[in-house]
Design a protein around this motif. Structure first.
Motif, PDB file in Angstrom:
ATOM      1  N   GLU B 128       0.816  -1.219   0.000  1.00 20.67           N
ATOM      2  CA  GLU B 128       0.000   0.000   0.000  1.00 20.67           C
ATOM      3  C   GLU B 128       0.848   1.266   0.000  1.00 20.67           C
ATOM      4  OE1 GLU B 128      -2.746   0.016   3.219  1.00 20.67           O
ATOM      5  OE2 GLU B 128      -4.143  -1.308   2.173  1.00 20.67           O
ATOM      6  N   VAL B 129       1.973   1.217   0.695  1.00 19.27           N
ATOM      7  CA  VAL B 129       2.808   2.410   0.782  1.00 19.27           C
ATOM      8  C   VAL B 129       3.333   2.773  -0.607  1.00 19.27           C
ATOM      9  CG1 VAL B 129       4.927   3.340   1.746  1.00 19.27           C
ATOM     10  CG2 VAL B 129       3.417   1.983   3.171  1.00 19.27           C
ATOM     11  N   ALA B 132       0.491   4.134  -2.565  1.00 18.39           N
ATOM     12  CA  ALA B 132       0.215   5.514  -2.164  1.00 18.39           C
ATOM     13  C   ALA B 132       1.176   6.457  -2.885  1.00 18.39           C
ATOM     14  CB  ALA B 132       0.360   5.659  -0.656  1.00 18.39           C
ATOM     15  N   ALA B 133       2.456   6.088  -2.920  1.00 16.23           N
ATOM     16  CA  ALA B 133       3.434   6.928  -3.599  1.00 16.23           C
ATOM     17  C   ALA B 133       3.085   7.072  -5.077  1.00 16.23           C
ATOM     18  CB  ALA B 133       4.835   6.337  -3.429  1.00 16.23           C
ATOM     19  N   THR B 143       9.855   6.314  -6.085  1.00 17.17           N
ATOM     20  CA  THR B 143       9.328   5.490  -5.004  1.00 17.17           C
ATOM     21  C   THR B 143      10.449   4.686  -4.366  1.00 17.17           C
ATOM     22  OG1 THR B 143       7.280   5.300  -6.241  1.00 17.17           O
ATOM     23  CG2 THR B 143       7.576   3.778  -4.424  1.00 17.17           C
ATOM     24  N   LYS B 146      12.883   7.302  -2.501  1.00 17.48           N
ATOM     25  CA  LYS B 146      12.371   8.063  -1.355  1.00 17.48           C
ATOM     26  C   LYS B 146      11.609   7.222  -0.351  1.00 17.48           C
ATOM     27  CE  LYS B 146      12.233  12.474  -3.585  1.00 17.48           C
ATOM     28  NZ  LYS B 146      11.782  13.804  -3.255  1.00 17.48           N
ATOM     29  N   ILE B 147      11.068   6.104  -0.797  1.00 21.84           N
ATOM     30  CA  ILE B 147      10.213   5.328   0.105  1.00 21.84           C
ATOM     31  C   ILE B 147      10.856   3.991   0.487  1.00 21.84           C
ATOM     32  CG2 ILE B 147       7.920   4.314   0.418  1.00 21.84           C
ATOM     33  CD1 ILE B 147       7.949   7.372   0.066  1.00 21.84           C
ATOM     34  N   PRO B 150      14.956   4.118   2.140  1.00 23.08           N
ATOM     35  CA  PRO B 150      15.115   4.448   3.563  1.00 23.08           C
ATOM     36  C   PRO B 150      14.641   3.321   4.476  1.00 23.08           C
ATOM     37  CG  PRO B 150      14.035   6.246   2.402  1.00 23.08           C
ATOM     38  CD  PRO B 150      14.100   5.100   1.450  1.00 23.08           C
ATOM     39  N   ASN B 233      15.828   6.402  11.710  1.00 26.79           N
ATOM     40  CA  ASN B 233      14.609   5.691  11.368  1.00 26.79           C
ATOM     41  C   ASN B 233      13.679   5.553  12.557  1.00 26.79           C
ATOM     42  OD1 ASN B 233      14.235   4.954   8.700  1.00 26.79           O
ATOM     43  ND2 ASN B 233      13.748   2.865   9.345  1.00 26.79           N
ATOM     44  N   ASN B 235      12.665   7.657  14.647  1.00 24.50           N
ATOM     45  CA  ASN B 235      11.616   8.680  14.641  1.00 24.50           C
ATOM     46  C   ASN B 235      10.387   8.148  13.951  1.00 24.50           C
ATOM     47  OD1 ASN B 235      13.360  10.538  15.801  1.00 24.50           O
ATOM     48  ND2 ASN B 235      14.293  10.921  13.817  1.00 24.50           N
ATOM     49  N   GLY B 236      10.675   7.279  12.987  1.00 25.61           N
ATOM     50  CA  GLY B 236       9.559   6.730  12.240  1.00 25.61           C
ATOM     51  C   GLY B 236       9.144   5.356  12.726  1.00 25.61           C
ATOM     52  N   ALA B 237       9.795   4.806  13.752  1.00 26.18           N
ATOM     53  CA  ALA B 237       9.462   3.419  14.112  1.00 26.18           C
ATOM     54  C   ALA B 237       8.772   3.288  15.467  1.00 26.18           C
ATOM     55  CB  ALA B 237      10.719   2.570  14.136  1.00 26.18           C
TER      56      ALA B 237
END
Lengths: 358, 237
Positions: B128-129, B132-133, B143, B146-147, B150, B233, B235-237
């Protein structure tokens, strides 16, 4: 932007997800695709988005055939059930993503991106979260960010796949009212998928009821609720009792009352549908079990669930041991003062007997 | 052994050449593995093809195969009359008994580390991610850059450092294919063994200490890099 779907068919292996579905969505409407899981509603939404390609049939956006256009070219905003936010980017960067990936010629300047993102974050009332990361947000906030991100690219069409499905009941209620208001502000043609009839009835301008890859009925919420086209729609839009009846000459007897079936109903066994709130319960007064309350028939209360605004009563029909469920208001319940194992009289006020074999 | 003798032992040209080969070849092997391992993991998670399970199982072969067997097999394949070596010979490319052979052996033994660390992360990436991109207009390359990258970078770094560490310490498979010519294709672990066989225990230990220190510094650096990547990462996990 109007959307026209013509004769779309899609199979996954042997499973037929959509059988020649045709649907027109006028510009600016908020349409719900409603149906049980596996009915093909998400597949249809993904085909509109360009995330799936139909096996046959075509999709037109504002009269232009977009069947073979990639999702990248369709300019649709897609909101996923599980948000699908970019976890390693801040909320701000998530919303800015669609603008930043544009080719150089059409990409807005940094300052323009900044103000556009701020504007969108204000629109979803989350501008104070710009520097957070998605995992730090609640589900409702994430979904609003996902919506802001989808709106950033100024989509011609907004598509939402079970947007509130992963949220708890209270947040879900808030968010769907908020979505309705947002749509009234933006007027972007929107399609959302849901299996929750209450959600569809509350939010949508029009409801498309789907089942097993077919469209069963299209209409306003009032239309589909008050005038369901068939037994499936009737059952799907709310609780219902099934009651086996014998139809002869277009009429069926329930208790001592005759109900007429729909036009075209064949003689023989059929299923009558009775909404729980259409069953009236009364206490038998001495000596008049068969008197002035001629229409009524006897039943025993087998279970009472007195929580919530409505009291649910389970009844066992004395003649044939069938179970019916009735709903009555708290007031009525207090007045009747019924409890388990009481003998009562019940009268169905409205009954639907559909012509199709059920 | 005093400091002067120690310094002399560990800086003789033959020993220095062996450090260069050991660390250089390990680094090149690990870099190649990062690329090919990522590619292998990608294909194994994203595509369906006949024999996929077999290939998936084959990835682990270097783990299980005794290193000596791997070394002999690679030598047989890459020598000028072997399957692959005979194809390369007309172009003047010699693999067996050259530093290139060392790189080949170190690549072979390191591949599973990268594949097995990156594969689960790729499997966990939500489709889905990416969708979405794409719906936001991102190209496939955007994609990925940037997606996806990372998301898989920390795992790739882990796989890389594991492959690198393993390659630095590798002995068995290398000595067969390397030819072990002093100054050219002799790895440091072999020099240590040679010294031990000559009962020069002090000399062997001296070289071993240098190996230990360099390895430690390198792995510490990589770990710091990993920590930094994870931090970014997190911060995002």
């Amino acid at each position: 932007m109007s959307i026209s779907i013509q004769q779309v068919r899609k199979n996954f292996g042997n499973f037929s997800a959509l059988n020649d579905v045709s649907l027109d969505i006028p510009s600016g409407e908020l349409v719900a695709l409603l149906g049980p899981s596996g009915c093909g509603k998400t597949t249809l939404l993904r085909i509109i988005a360009g995330l799936e390609t139909p096996d046959s049939g075509s999709i037109h956006f504002h009269g232009k055939d977009t069947t073979h256009e990639d999702v990248r070219e369709r300019q649709v905003g897609f909101v996923f059930q599980h948000y699908a936010l970019f976890r390693h980017m801040t909320v701000f960067e998530n919303v800015a993503f669609g603008l930043r990936v544009r080719p150089k010629q059409t990409r807005p300047s940094d300052a323009e991106i900044r103000s556009r993102v701020q504007e969108l974050l204000q629109l979803v009332q989350l501008d104070w979260l710009a520097d957070r990361y998605p995992p730090q947000l609640s589900g409702g906030q994430r979904q609003r960010i996902a919506l802001a991100r989808a709106l950033a690219v100024e989509p011609r069409v907004l598509l939402l796949d079970e947007p509130f499905g992963a949220l708890d009941a209270k947040v879900r209620k808030e968010l769907r009212r908020w979505l309705r208001r947002l749509h009234d502000e933006l007027h972007v043609t929107s399609v959302f998928v849901t299996h929750d009839q209450e959600e569809a009835l509350e939010v949508a301008d029009r409801i498309v009821v789907m089942n097993k890859g077919n469209i069963e009925q299209i209409g306003t919420p009032e239309d589909v609720y008050q005038h369901p086209a068939n037994a499936f729609v009737y059952q799907f839009l709310g609780n219902v009792n099934h009651y086996q009846v014998q139809v002869s000459q277009g009429k069926a007897q329930i208790g001592h009352q005759l109900f007429s079936a729909e036009k075209g109903a064949q003689d023989g066994l059929a299923t009558a549908f009775i909404r729980p709130h259409d069953i009236e319960i009364s206490k038998p007064t001495r000596g008049n079990v068969r008197g002035k309350q001629d229409a009524a028939f006897k039943a025993t209360v087998s279970h009472v669930l007195p929580v919530g605004p409505l009291v649910r009563v389970e009844l066992k029909v004395s003649d044939n041991d069938r179970i019916l469920e009735a709903e009555l208001s708290q007031e009525k319940y207090q007045a009747l003062a019924i409890k388990q194992d009481d003998e009562v009289l019940i009268t169905p006020k409205r009954v639907r007997i559909f012509a199709e074999p059920s | 052994m005093d400091w002067q003798q120690f310094w002399h032992t560990v800086t003789t040209p033959r020993v220095v050449a062996s450090y260069r080969l050991t660390f250089g070849a390990a680094l090149i092997g690990a870099i190649i593995n990062a690329g090919f391992g990522l590619l292998t993991a990608w294909v194994l998670t994203r595509y369906q093809f006949p024999g996929k399970r077999l290939i998936d199982a084959l990835v682990d072969l270097p783990f299980a195969l005794p290193t000596a067997v791997a070394g002999i097999a690679l030598t047989a394949i890459y020598s000028t009359n072997g399957w692959v070596g005979s194809l390369l010979a007309p172009y003047g490319i010699k693999v067996a008994f050259t530093p290139l052979g060392v790189v080949v052996a170190l690549t072979f033994i390191g591949l599973p580390f990268v594949v097995r660390t990156v594969q689960p992360v790729l499997e966990d990436l939500e489709q889905e991610v990416e969708e979405a991109a794409a719906s936001l207009g991102a190209s496939r390359w955007q994609t990925f850059r940037k997606i996806i990258s990372p998301a898989i970078f920390p795992a790739l770094l882990t796989g890389f450092s594991l492959a690198f560490a393993r390659a630095i310490g590798e002995y068995g498979s290398v000595i067969f294919i390397a030819g072990n010519m002093p100054m050219k294709s002799e790895i440091t672990p072999l020099l240590i063994i040679t010294k031990l066989e000559q009962f020069d225990y002090a000399g062997a230990t001296a070289i071993a200490v240098v190996m230990l220190v360099i390895s430690f510094v390198l792995l510490l650096t990589i770990n710091l890099l990993q920590w930094w990547a994870n931090q970014r990462n997190k911060n995002g996990a």
